[in-house]
Design an enzyme around this catalytic site. Structure first.
Site, PDB file in Angstrom:
ATOM      1  N   GLY A 124       0.789  -1.220   0.000  1.00 39.74           N
ATOM      2  CA  GLY A 124       0.000   0.000   0.000  1.00 39.74           C
ATOM      3  C   GLY A 124       0.822   1.272   0.000  1.00 39.74           C
ATOM      4  O   GLY A 124       1.325   1.695   1.053  1.00 39.74           O
ATOM      5  N   TRP A 156      -6.285   1.596  -5.250  1.00 40.22           N
ATOM      6  CA  TRP A 156      -5.685   0.885  -6.377  1.00 40.22           C
ATOM      7  C   TRP A 156      -4.702  -0.183  -5.919  1.00 40.22           C
ATOM      8  O   TRP A 156      -3.652  -0.382  -6.520  1.00 40.22           O
ATOM      9  CB  TRP A 156      -4.985   1.867  -7.337  1.00 40.22           C
ATOM     10  CG  TRP A 156      -5.857   2.960  -7.807  1.00 40.22           C
ATOM     11  CD1 TRP A 156      -5.862   4.264  -7.385  1.00 40.22           C
ATOM     12  CD2 TRP A 156      -6.922   2.866  -8.762  1.00 40.22           C
ATOM     13  NE1 TRP A 156      -6.840   4.978  -8.031  1.00 40.22           N
ATOM     14  CE2 TRP A 156      -7.516   4.145  -8.886  1.00 40.22           C
ATOM     15  CE3 TRP A 156      -7.419   1.815  -9.548  1.00 40.22           C
ATOM     16  CZ2 TRP A 156      -8.558   4.407  -9.743  1.00 40.22           C
ATOM     17  CZ3 TRP A 156      -8.470   2.081 -10.400  1.00 40.22           C
ATOM     18  CH2 TRP A 156      -9.028   3.352 -10.496  1.00 40.22           C
ATOM     19  N   THR A 158      -3.533  -3.919  -5.349  1.00 32.73           N
ATOM     20  CA  THR A 158      -3.721  -5.308  -5.746  1.00 32.73           C
ATOM     21  C   THR A 158      -3.859  -6.168  -4.496  1.00 32.73           C
ATOM     22  O   THR A 158      -3.011  -6.116  -3.611  1.00 32.73           O
ATOM     23  CB  THR A 158      -2.533  -5.794  -6.595  1.00 32.73           C
ATOM     24  OG1 THR A 158      -2.361  -4.909  -7.709  1.00 32.73           O
ATOM     25  CG2 THR A 158      -2.760  -7.204  -7.113  1.00 32.73           C
ATOM     26  N   ARG A 268      -6.206 -18.019 -41.432  1.00 34.75           N
ATOM     27  CA  ARG A 268      -7.303 -17.265 -42.038  1.00 34.75           C
ATOM     28  C   ARG A 268      -7.024 -17.023 -43.528  1.00 34.75           C
ATOM     29  O   ARG A 268      -5.963 -16.483 -43.885  1.00 34.75           O
ATOM     30  CB  ARG A 268      -7.459 -15.923 -41.313  1.00 34.75           C
ATOM     31  CG  ARG A 268      -8.405 -14.936 -41.953  1.00 34.75           C
ATOM     32  CD  ARG A 268      -9.848 -15.337 -41.808  1.00 34.75           C
ATOM     33  NE  ARG A 268     -10.730 -14.214 -42.139  1.00 34.75           N
ATOM     34  CZ  ARG A 268     -12.043 -14.339 -42.299  1.00 34.75           C
ATOM     35  NH1 ARG A 268     -12.624 -15.516 -42.148  1.00 34.75           N
ATOM     36  NH2 ARG A 268     -12.768 -13.272 -42.584  1.00 34.75           N
ATOM     37  N   GLU A 363       2.362   1.079 -11.372  1.00 39.97           N
ATOM     38  CA  GLU A 363       3.738   1.247 -10.877  1.00 39.97           C
ATOM     39  C   GLU A 363       4.490   2.351 -11.621  1.00 39.97           C
ATOM     40  O   GLU A 363       5.672   2.233 -11.939  1.00 39.97           O
ATOM     41  CB  GLU A 363       4.501  -0.082 -10.931  1.00 39.97           C
ATOM     42  CG  GLU A 363       3.868  -1.114 -10.010  1.00 39.97           C
ATOM     43  CD  GLU A 363       4.790  -2.241  -9.645  1.00 39.97           C
ATOM     44  OE1 GLU A 363       6.005  -2.005  -9.518  1.00 39.97           O
ATOM     45  OE2 GLU A 363       4.288  -3.349  -9.454  1.00 39.97           O
ATOM     46  N   THR A 365       3.205   5.647 -14.430  1.00 39.73           N
ATOM     47  CA  THR A 365       2.758   5.773 -15.817  1.00 39.73           C
ATOM     48  C   THR A 365       3.954   5.894 -16.761  1.00 39.73           C
ATOM     49  O   THR A 365       5.094   6.124 -16.335  1.00 39.73           O
ATOM     50  CB  THR A 365       1.882   7.021 -15.976  1.00 39.73           C
ATOM     51  OG1 THR A 365       2.683   8.172 -15.669  1.00 39.73           O
ATOM     52  CG2 THR A 365       0.661   6.972 -15.062  1.00 39.73           C
TER      53      THR A 365
END
Length: 380
Positions: A124, A156, A158, A268, A363, A365
Site C-alpha cells: 500500500g 488501487w 492489488t 485465415r 507502478e 505511468t
C-alpha cells in the site's frame, strides 16, 4: 552477452506452459467476466514455487534470481495478464519489500507463509489523491506507546480486500519530507484494517484491485520495516524491482497477442490465400516481432543488473516504459489482424488488448518513466 534462456528458465517455462494449459487457460474468460480473484489457483502456484521466486530456500522460497523471475511472470501473462499481475504484485511488492528490508525475525515470521501462498500479500503506497505524488500522502501513523495508530485510505491496491498481510507506507513526519514516511507490516486480522471498494476495471479483471482502509488501526512498533522515516526511500528501491515485474508482465501479454495473431494470420484465408501473405499483415507481424525482442532485451538487461546488485533505476524504467507501450501496440495490431473476430470475446486478443493498457499505468505511468529516465540520463 548470452541471449539464450538458461536450462532453469527453459524448465520454468515448460512447467508454466503445462500448468497453464490445464489450470489457467480453460478458466480465463469466466474469471474475467465474473471479476473473480481465483484464490485456490494461487495456492497451486505457491506449491510450484512461483509465488516465492526470489525468496531464499530457508524461508520456503525457490531461491531463484531476477532472470528466472522475468520468465515466470512473462510465461504466466501469456495465458492471463491478470494472473500474471497478481503473481508479480505478491512477489515483488509485498514479499519483495519484506525480503529487502525486514529484520531476520520479521522474515522468519512472514516470508514462509507468503512463499507458499498460505498468505497473499498486498503493498500500500498509492492513495486516492496522490497517485504518483506519493510524498503528499494523507494516510498517517502516530506513535502511541509501543504501537503506532494508522488512519487513512490506500487505493488501487492489488489484493486490497483478499490479502492476509500488507506492507503499508504511512506518513510519520511532515508532508513532502522524503524521510517523513514509514513502512509497516499490517496483518489483515488487525482491528481497524479492512478492505474497501473493489474497482470495476477495463482489464486485469481477475486480479483484485481495491481500497485498504485504516481506522485507528494499532500496529506494534515491532512491525516497522527498517527505521522510522525510511518508508519512502525503501519504496523507491522496491519500485525498481516492481518496474521489472511490469516489464515482464508486458512482455508476456505482447507475446501472447503476437503468437495468437501469427497463428491466425496463417490459418485465415482471404482471396484464396492466408492473410499472412499480404504485405499489410506481414509488416504488422514484422513490427510486432521486432519490438517484442527489443523489449525482451531491455527487460533482461534490467533483470541482470538487479540480480548483480547494481543500480538499475534507469534500465528498469526504460524496460517498463518500452515493454508496456509495445504490449499496447502489439495487442492493438493483433485485434486488427483478427478483424471483426478480434473484437469478440470468442477469440483471445480482445482480452490482451484490455489487459495491456494497465501496464502503461501501474507502478508509474509511461510519463513518470520518462521523468525517471531523463533524470538519470541528466546525471551523466
Amino acid at each position: 552477452m548470452d541471449f539464450q534462456l538458461s536450462e532453469m528458465q527453459q524448465q520454468i517455462a515448460k512447467v508454466i506452459r503445462d500448468f497453464g494449459k490445464t489450470h489457467i487457460q480453460p478458466h480465463v474468460i469466466d474469471w474475467d467476466e465474473a471479476q473473480e480473484f481465483p484464490r485456490p489457483l494461487f495456492t497451486q502456484l505457491g506449491e510450484l514455487g512461483l509465488m516465492s521466486v526470489l525468496v531464499p530456500e530457508k524461508y520456503n522460497g525457490s531461491g531463484l534470481g531476477y532472470p528466472e523471475y522475468v520468465t515466470v511472470i512473462s510465461e504466466v501473462a501469456k495465458f492471463c495478464g491478470a494472473i500474471g499481475l497478481s503473481v508479480a504484485a505478491h512477489n515483488s511488492l509485498c514479499t519483495g519489500h519484506i525480503l529487502q528490508f525486514a529484520t531476520e525475525e520479521q522474515k522468519q515470521r512472514y516470508l514462509p507463509k507468503l512463499a507458499t501462498a498460505e498468505w497473499i500479500g498486498a503493498w500500500g503506497l498509492t492513495e486516492p489523491n496522490t497517485g504518483s505524488d506519493a510524498m503528499n500522502m494523507k494516510c498517517v501513523a502516530k506513535q502511541d506507546g509501543d504501537h503506532w495508530v494508522l488512519n487513512g485510505t490506500k487505493s488501487w491496491i492489488t489484493h486490497g480486500k483478499s490479502c492476509d498481510v500488507a506492507v503499508v507506507i504511512a506518513r510519520t513526519g511532515e508532508v513532502r519530507d522524503s524521510h517523513g514516511m514509514t513502512a509497516f507490516v499490517v496483518e489483515k486480522a488487525t482491528p481497524g484494517f479492512s478492505g474497501g471498494k473493489k474497482e470495476n476495471k477495463l482489464g486485469m479483471r481477475a486480479s483484485e484491485t481495491a481500497e485498504m482502509i485504516f481506522d485507528n488501526c494499532r500496529v506494534p512498533a515491532s512491525n516497522i520495516l527498517g527505521e522510522v522515516g525510511e518508508g519512502f526511500i525503501q519504496s523507491m528501491k522496491v519500485l525498481d524491482g516492481g518496474r521489472i515485474s511490469i516489464a515482464a508482465l508486458s512482455l508476456g501479454i505482447a507475446k501472447g497477442a503476437y503468437e495468437a495473431a501469427l497463428k491466425y494470420a496463417q490459418e485465415r484465408h482471404q482471396f484464396d490465400q492466408p492473410i499472412a501473405n499480404f504485405q499489410g499483415i506481414a509488416f504488422k507481424l514484422a513490427d510486432m516481432a521486432t519490438q517484442i525482442e527489443a523489449a525482451e532485451m531491455l527487460t533482461m538487461q534490467a533483470a541482470d543488473l538487479k540480480q548483480r546488485g547494481q543500480k538499475c533505476t534507469k534500465q528498469a524504467a526504460m524496460a517498463k516504459y518500452y515493454a508496456s507501450e509495445v504490449a499496447v501496440r502489439t495487442a492493438n495490431d493483433a485485434v486488427q489482424i483478427f478483424g471483426g473476430y478480434g473484437y469478440t470475446k470468442d477469440f483471445p486478443v480482445e482480452k490482451y488488448y484490455r489487459d495491456a493498457k494497465l501496464c502503461t499505468i501501474g507502478e508509474g505511468t509511461s510519463e513518470i518513466q520518462k521523468i525517471v529516465i531523463a533524470r538519470e540520463a541528466l546525471k551523466g
